[in-house]
Scaffold this motif. Structure first.
Motif, mmCIF file in Angstrom:
data_model
loop_
_atom_site.group_PDB
_atom_site.id
_atom_site.type_symbol
_atom_site.label_atom_id
_atom_site.label_comp_id
_atom_site.label_asym_id
_atom_site.label_seq_id
_atom_site.Cartn_x
_atom_site.Cartn_y
_atom_site.Cartn_z
ATOM 1 N N LEU A 244 0.827 -1.203 0.000
ATOM 2 C CA LEU A 244 0.000 0.000 0.000
ATOM 3 C C LEU A 244 0.865 1.260 0.000
ATOM 4 C CD1 LEU A 244 -2.677 -1.110 2.626
ATOM 5 C CD2 LEU A 244 -3.093 -0.734 0.196
ATOM 6 N N ASN A 245 1.909 1.244 0.825
ATOM 7 C CA ASN A 245 2.776 2.421 0.944
ATOM 8 C C ASN A 245 3.505 2.738 -0.360
ATOM 9 O OD1 ASN A 245 1.997 2.633 3.587
ATOM 10 N ND2 ASN A 245 3.865 1.739 4.434
ATOM 11 N N HIS A 246 3.766 1.714 -1.150
ATOM 12 C CA HIS A 246 4.482 1.911 -2.413
ATOM 13 C C HIS A 246 3.740 2.882 -3.335
ATOM 14 C CE1 HIS A 246 6.645 1.059 -6.119
ATOM 15 N NE2 HIS A 246 5.495 0.761 -6.702
ATOM 16 N N TYR A 247 2.424 2.815 -3.333
ATOM 17 C CA TYR A 247 1.629 3.647 -4.239
ATOM 18 C C TYR A 247 1.698 5.128 -3.875
ATOM 19 C CZ TYR A 247 -0.365 -0.612 -6.193
ATOM 20 O OH TYR A 247 -0.516 -1.823 -6.811
ATOM 21 N N ILE A 248 1.904 5.430 -2.597
ATOM 22 C CA ILE A 248 1.949 6.840 -2.188
ATOM 23 C C ILE A 248 3.383 7.296 -1.924
ATOM 24 C CG2 ILE A 248 -0.390 6.910 -1.277
ATOM 25 C CD1 ILE A 248 0.720 6.425 1.495
ATOM 26 N N MET B 180 5.823 5.958 0.124
ATOM 27 C CA MET B 180 6.447 5.777 1.430
ATOM 28 C C MET B 180 7.526 4.706 1.363
ATOM 29 S SD MET B 180 3.113 5.999 3.954
ATOM 30 C CE MET B 180 4.065 5.925 5.472
ATOM 31 N N LYS B 181 8.495 4.818 2.263
ATOM 32 C CA LYS B 181 9.573 3.835 2.328
ATOM 33 C C LYS B 181 9.029 2.495 2.808
ATOM 34 C CE LYS B 181 12.942 7.377 3.692
ATOM 35 N NZ LYS B 181 13.864 7.800 4.778
ATOM 36 N N THR B 182 9.774 1.451 2.494
ATOM 37 C CA THR B 182 9.409 0.137 3.044
ATOM 38 C C THR B 182 9.731 0.113 4.529
ATOM 39 O OG1 THR B 182 11.581 -0.739 2.467
ATOM 40 C CG2 THR B 182 9.810 -1.055 0.861
ATOM 41 N N ILE B 183 9.021 -0.715 5.256
ATOM 42 C CA ILE B 183 9.247 -0.839 6.693
ATOM 43 C C ILE B 183 10.658 -1.391 6.921
ATOM 44 C CG2 ILE B 183 8.478 -1.992 8.798
ATOM 45 C CD1 ILE B 183 5.667 -2.097 7.463
ATOM 46 N N PRO B 184 11.462 -0.729 7.749
ATOM 47 C CA PRO B 184 12.864 -1.136 7.906
ATOM 48 C C PRO B 184 13.010 -2.504 8.576
ATOM 49 C CG PRO B 184 12.292 0.534 9.514
ATOM 50 C CD PRO B 184 11.127 0.438 8.578
ATOM 51 N N TYR C 62 9.163 8.625 8.201
ATOM 52 C CA TYR C 62 8.483 7.534 7.499
ATOM 53 C C TYR C 62 7.250 8.036 6.747
ATOM 54 C CZ TYR C 62 6.004 3.023 7.047
ATOM 55 O OH TYR C 62 5.339 1.922 6.588
ATOM 56 N N GLY C 63 6.520 8.985 7.351
ATOM 57 C CA GLY C 63 5.286 9.456 6.735
ATOM 58 C C GLY C 63 5.409 10.737 5.938
ATOM 59 N N SER C 64 6.565 11.396 6.003
ATOM 60 C CA SER C 64 6.712 12.688 5.338
ATOM 61 C C SER C 64 7.706 12.671 4.179
ATOM 62 C CB SER C 64 7.159 13.757 6.348
ATOM 63 O OG SER C 64 6.258 13.810 7.435
ATOM 64 N N ASN C 65 8.726 11.857 4.288
ATOM 65 C CA ASN C 65 9.757 11.820 3.249
ATOM 66 C C ASN C 65 9.326 10.863 2.144
ATOM 67 O OD1 ASN C 65 12.130 12.146 1.853
ATOM 68 N ND2 ASN C 65 13.383 10.973 3.290
ATOM 69 N N LEU C 66 8.468 11.366 1.239
ATOM 70 C CA LEU C 66 7.847 10.534 0.219
ATOM 71 C C LEU C 66 8.589 10.614 -1.109
ATOM 72 C CD1 LEU C 66 4.109 11.497 0.890
ATOM 73 C CD2 LEU C 66 5.439 9.661 1.945
ATOM 74 N N ASP C 67 8.465 9.566 -1.890
ATOM 75 C CA ASP C 67 9.063 9.519 -3.234
ATOM 76 C C ASP C 67 8.272 10.462 -4.151
ATOM 77 O OD1 ASP C 67 10.089 8.955 -5.706
ATOM 78 O OD2 ASP C 67 9.763 6.792 -5.601
ATOM 79 N N PRO C 68 8.924 11.463 -4.741
ATOM 80 C CA PRO C 68 8.213 12.417 -5.614
ATOM 81 C C PRO C 68 7.655 11.762 -6.874
ATOM 82 C CG PRO C 68 10.585 12.754 -5.754
ATOM 83 C CD PRO C 68 10.360 11.786 -4.640
ATOM 84 N N THR D 169 1.002 14.436 4.290
ATOM 85 C CA THR D 169 1.900 13.526 4.996
ATOM 86 C C THR D 169 1.088 12.356 5.557
ATOM 87 O OG1 THR D 169 1.655 14.716 7.095
ATOM 88 C CG2 THR D 169 3.445 15.406 5.633
ATOM 89 N N TYR D 170 1.759 11.254 5.747
ATOM 90 C CA TYR D 170 1.094 10.037 6.217
ATOM 91 C C TYR D 170 1.740 9.533 7.509
ATOM 92 C CZ TYR D 170 -0.586 10.212 1.428
ATOM 93 O OH TYR D 170 -1.146 10.623 0.244
#
Length: 221
Positions: free
Chosen positions: A60-64, A66-70, A134-140, A155-156
């Motif tokens: 789910l995070n990939h679409y918005i 977000m980084k993968t869970i570390p 994790y919720g703010s540094n998103l892939d542009p 932000t997420y």
């Protein structure tokens, strides 16, 4: 002082529960997920509540963007936190044993409690900083880009504590079993300090009562 010292020995041992139980829990619920997705944050890594939860959350995070869970080896905290807990447990038990044999005063119990409280606050600060990144540094270049009403990127960041609505997800973040065990252990050390202080004051009063009154001798002129 003996009773206080026994509490001081037992209290820090509750922190060992952090090696068996999660410290924090984050749950994500949505209409398309009748069974909510969840993450259990341990001091040594992040695990899914169910087998495929982390995989589904990362999907789910990939679409918005977000980084993968570390993973455990990708965050220095997962290497340091276990050592900090072992160190604090060992220090607390040692202080309790020394107190039992009257080698240290009850004020050491409070010192351990204050130090553990400071470390706890720093840990929460670090956890919140990770959630923010994790919720703010998103892939542009993310597939889905959602903005706020003012046009700024949404932000997420999951809440540090409590509930928050994020798009169609209800996100709840709460302390888990390990955190409650740590809380109980710390309260036992605080109680040990109070009992030690009361015992010390009682001993001083008893010594004062037993102390013989001074006799004044009259001198002849």
């Amino acid at each position: 002082m003996k009773k206080a010292s026994i509490l001081m020995i037992i209290g820090p041992l509750f922190l060992l529960g952090l090696f068996a139980f999660p410290l924090w829990n984050i749950m994500l619920g949505a209409p398309q997920y009748p069974d909510p997705l969840g993450m259990n944050i341990h001091i040594s890594g992040i695990h899914g509540v169910s087998e495929f939860d982390l995989q589904n959350i990362d999907g789910l995070n990939h679409y918005i963007g977000m980084k993968t869970i570390p993973k455990a080896g990708e965050m220095w905290e997962f290497d340091i936190f276990p050592m900090v807990i072992i160190g604090m447990v060992s220090l607390g038990v040692l202080i309790g044993i020394l107190g039992f044999f009257d080698k240290v005063k009850y004020t050491w119990f409070l010192g351990w409690f204050v130090l553990m409280s400071i470390l706890g606050v720093l840990g929460m600060y670090d956890f919140n900083a990770w959630l923010t990144d994790y919720g703010s540094n998103l892939d542009p270049n993310a597939i889905i880009k959602v903005t706020n009403l003012d046009g700024t990127p949404m932000t997420y960041k999951p809440p540090l504590l409590g509930h928050q609505k994020m798009l169609n997800f209800d996100v709840t973040s709460l302390p888990s079993t390990g955190a409650w065990m740590m809380f109980v252990g710390m309260m036992m050390t605080a109680l040990a300090f109070l009992i030690g202080r009361t015992s010390s004051r009682s001993s001083i009063k008893e010594e004062t009562v037993k102390w013989p009154k001074g006799e004044f001798l009259e001198t002849e002129n």
